[in-house]
Design a protein around this motif. Structure first.
Motif, mmCIF file in Angstrom:
data_model
loop_
_atom_site.group_PDB
_atom_site.id
_atom_site.type_symbol
_atom_site.label_atom_id
_atom_site.label_comp_id
_atom_site.label_asym_id
_atom_site.label_seq_id
_atom_site.Cartn_x
_atom_site.Cartn_y
_atom_site.Cartn_z
ATOM 1 N N ARG A 77 0.806 -1.275 0.039
ATOM 2 C CA ARG A 77 -0.131 0.076 0.011
ATOM 3 C C ARG A 77 0.825 1.177 0.079
ATOM 4 N N GLY A 78 1.639 1.519 -1.148
ATOM 5 C CA GLY A 78 2.489 2.692 -1.294
ATOM 6 C C GLY A 78 3.905 2.213 -1.905
ATOM 7 N N GLY A 79 4.019 1.030 -1.340
ATOM 8 C CA GLY A 79 5.777 0.569 -2.015
ATOM 9 C C GLY A 79 5.881 0.396 -3.371
ATOM 10 N N GLY A 80 4.629 0.475 -4.201
ATOM 11 C CA GLY A 80 4.950 0.212 -5.261
ATOM 12 C C GLY A 80 5.171 -1.183 -5.816
ATOM 13 N N GLY A 81 5.911 -1.456 -6.947
ATOM 14 C CA GLY A 81 5.819 -2.859 -7.291
ATOM 15 C C GLY A 81 7.193 -3.667 -6.874
ATOM 16 N N ASN A 82 7.620 -3.249 -6.051
ATOM 17 C CA ASN A 82 9.035 -3.859 -5.158
ATOM 18 C C ASN A 82 8.810 -5.105 -4.496
ATOM 19 N N PHE A 83 7.504 -5.437 -4.186
ATOM 20 C CA PHE A 83 7.543 -6.860 -3.461
ATOM 21 C C PHE A 83 7.009 -7.982 -4.193
ATOM 22 N N GLY A 84 6.475 -7.928 -5.242
ATOM 23 C CA GLY A 84 6.002 -9.117 -6.225
ATOM 24 C C GLY A 84 5.054 -8.360 -7.059
ATOM 25 N N VAL A 85 4.389 -9.283 -8.062
ATOM 26 C CA VAL A 85 3.794 -9.063 -9.070
ATOM 27 C C VAL A 85 2.121 -9.399 -8.452
ATOM 28 N N VAL A 86 1.572 -8.297 -8.378
ATOM 29 C CA VAL A 86 -0.162 -8.415 -8.147
ATOM 30 C C VAL A 86 -0.767 -8.887 -9.276
ATOM 31 N N THR A 87 -1.494 -10.131 -8.688
ATOM 32 C CA THR A 87 -2.458 -10.573 -9.890
ATOM 33 C C THR A 87 -3.962 -9.958 -10.025
ATOM 34 N N ALA A 88 -4.342 -9.636 -8.636
ATOM 35 C CA ALA A 88 -5.665 -9.151 -8.477
ATOM 36 C C ALA A 88 -5.769 -8.414 -6.924
ATOM 37 N N PHE A 89 -6.609 -7.300 -7.367
ATOM 38 C CA PHE A 89 -6.804 -6.443 -6.177
ATOM 39 C C PHE A 89 -8.334 -6.286 -5.894
#
Ligand SMILES: Cc1cc2nc3c(=O)[nH]c(=O)nc-3n(C[C@H](O)[C@H](O)[C@H](O)COP(=O)(O)OP(=O)(O)OC[C@H]3O[C@@H](n4cnc5c(N)ncnc54)[C@H](O)[C@@H]3O)c2cc1C
Length: 471
Positions: free
Chosen positions: A201-213
């Motif tokens: 929540r704010g850290g951008g794409g640094n932590f993995g690939v989000v597949t769904a929200f």
């Protein structure tokens, strides 16, 4: 290098063809490489200045494809770019010589009106999400241009027309499904992997690939009052001083901008104003239309406008008001941002001088009114960098000719630097073409973010972003 040399370099960066074919055969989507049909289209992003040649583009059709792509990139030591809507001004959705994990084909959206939630796959755009939710008279805070991707925009925070009434996009995020660097698909929410949920929540794409929200929804519209009034530049100083006072007293339903730009040669403006500078007040009221008309009226009473397009409007149209100003692939863009501590008289004078120096008539200086709901979430409750600033300055260099690159980029940098006395060093990563800004962008949240980066992505597989280097 010429295009042919770049293409050959990109090809050489890929693993052997047999290995790639085996990878492709295991995906429900497909894989593109230089020369393949559709490759050129798939490597293009919104910013026309970006011309990169990935070795491979994995066109993912679902979370299993994403997990396979992450594992493949790791196994073969490939640089990874992640593409949601492809709209980041830095062009970080595409890379030279690596693997693009392309989510643009993943656009499933399911609204649960009874629960007041929506689940959307990571390739969806705000236009598609709004269309689905507004069918039920519901909405979640997104951005102000309908073809931006929900993915990049949400992960960076997400400022839109509902920011003061309902907060940032991340303030309404209930859960993500995310493939981390180890290739595992996880669910993160307030209860499941709460640290990871905090970081995305704010850290951008640094932590993995989000597949769904998954987002919380609110009743909005379907019709809302929208203010869109242009005044001539000669009243810009007075208008910005008025704007600062108006914003201080506006209800949370109002989210407003003041924008300095150049009048286009369009019939809705008087012919003798074409090419002159304007100040635009654009504001959305996220409540009943009559109440909105009253709340926004003061913005429309600053003397004779150049044009006043204010009207009650379907919320989905409000969401698309600026679309035509940002064509994909045609223009070149370089943007910078700073949170303003106040809109003092001296800051206004400086902004007007910087706006007058814009080398391109397509460029704008944007002042976003902040505050309201987004400022009432605790500074450490999410990874988002700054919540208490009253305004965000966006310096947008937008132009057409490659020969003008240097002049326009230099203007945006100079303008941002010149506002330093009125702004903290913090920027909004979603509106930043510059690199190496993470420490300054995240303030007190930076150390926790880096510690979580070490836990979830110690080898920095996901580094084409406002990068939080793990070491
Ligand atoms: C015309 C225009 C209007 C804009 N308006 C707004 C606005 O109103 N409010 C606002 O807050 N911002 C706005 N922005 C900025 C916007 O938030 C960012 O450009 C954002 O990155 C767009 O998301 P995207 O998915 O299209 O980006 P992409 O370019 O696809 O991705 C950008 C980065 O996000 C990360 N990323 C993308 N998808 C994923 C994923 N699924 N999982 C993990 N990481 C991912 C990657 O690091 C990637 O490099 C605007 C940008 C443009 C160009």
């Amino acid at each position: 290098m010429n295009n042919e040399q770049v293409r050959i370099t990109a090809e050489r960066a890929a693993p052997d063809r047999g290995v790639v074919e085996a990878f492709a055969a295991g995906l429900r989507g497909g894989v593109l490489w230089p020369g393949a049909a559709g490759y050129d289209e798939a490597r293009r992003v919104w910013n026309g200045m970006i011309d990169r040649w990935p070795a491979l583009i994995a066109r993912c059709a679902g979370a299993a494809d994403v997990a396979a792509a992450v594992r493949f990139a790791r196994a073969h030591g490939l640089l990874v770019a992640v593409r949601g809507g492809g709209h980041h001004v830095a062009g970080s959705a595409v890379c030279d010589g690596g693997l693009v994990i392309d989510l643009s084909g993943m656009q499933g959206i399911r609204v649960d009106p009874a629960a007041g939630t929506v689940r959307a796959e990571a390739g969806a755009t705000w236009g598609e999400l709004d269309r689905a939710t507004q069918t039920w008279g519901l909405a979640t805070p997104g951005g102000v241009v309908s073809d931006t991707g929900i993915a990049g925009l949400t992960l960076g925070g997400g400022l839109g027309w509902l920011r003061r009434k309902h907060g940032l996009a991340i303030d309404n995020l209930l859960a993500v499904e995310i493939v981390t660097a180890d290739g595992r698909l996880r669910r993160a929410s307030a209860r499941e992997e709460p640290d990871l949920f905090w970081a995305v929540r704010g850290g951008g794409g640094n932590f993995g690939v989000v597949t769904a929200f998954e987002y919380r929804l609110h009743p909005v519209g379907p019709e809302v009052m929208f203010c869109f009034v242009f005044y001539p530049a000669r009243v810009a100083g007075a208008a910005l001083r008025f704007f600062q006072g108006y914003c201080a007293g506006a209800p949370d339903e109002v989210s407003a901008f003041a924008i300095l730009g150049t009048v286009p040669a369009a019939p809705l403006f008087p012919a003798d104003a074409h090419g002159a500078d304007f100040v635009l007040f654009a504001a959305c009221h996220a409540g009943p239309v009559e109440e909105g008309a009253r709340a926004l009226q003061p913005l429309r009473e600053l003397g004779a406008p150049l044009a006043d397009l204010s009207a009650p409007m379907p919320f989905v149209e409000v969401q698309a008001t600026f679309d035509a100003d940002y064509p994909a692939g045609e223009l070149r863009y370089y943007w910078k941002s700073r949170y303003l501590d106040a809109l003092s008289d001296a800051a206004i004078d400086r902004l007007l001088a910087l706006a007058a120096e814009r080398p391109s008539p397509l460029s704008t200086v944007d002042i976003w009114q902040l505050g309201g709901a987004m400022s009432r979430v605790g500074a450490g409750d999410t990874a988002f960098g700054r919540r208490d600033a009253p305004f965000l300055l966006g310096v947008e260099a937008n132009w057409a000719a490659p020969a003008e690159d240097e002049r326009n980029i230099a203007w945006a940098r100079r303008a941002c630097a010149a506002m330093a006395p009125f702004a903290t060093a913090r920027s909004y990563p979603n509106l930043e073409a510059g690199e190496g800004l993470a420490r300054a962008a995240y303030g007190a949240n930076y150390d926790r973010l880096v510690a979580l980066k070490r836990r979830y992505d110690p080898a920095n597989l996901f580094r084409l972003n406002q990068n939080l280097a793990p070491s």
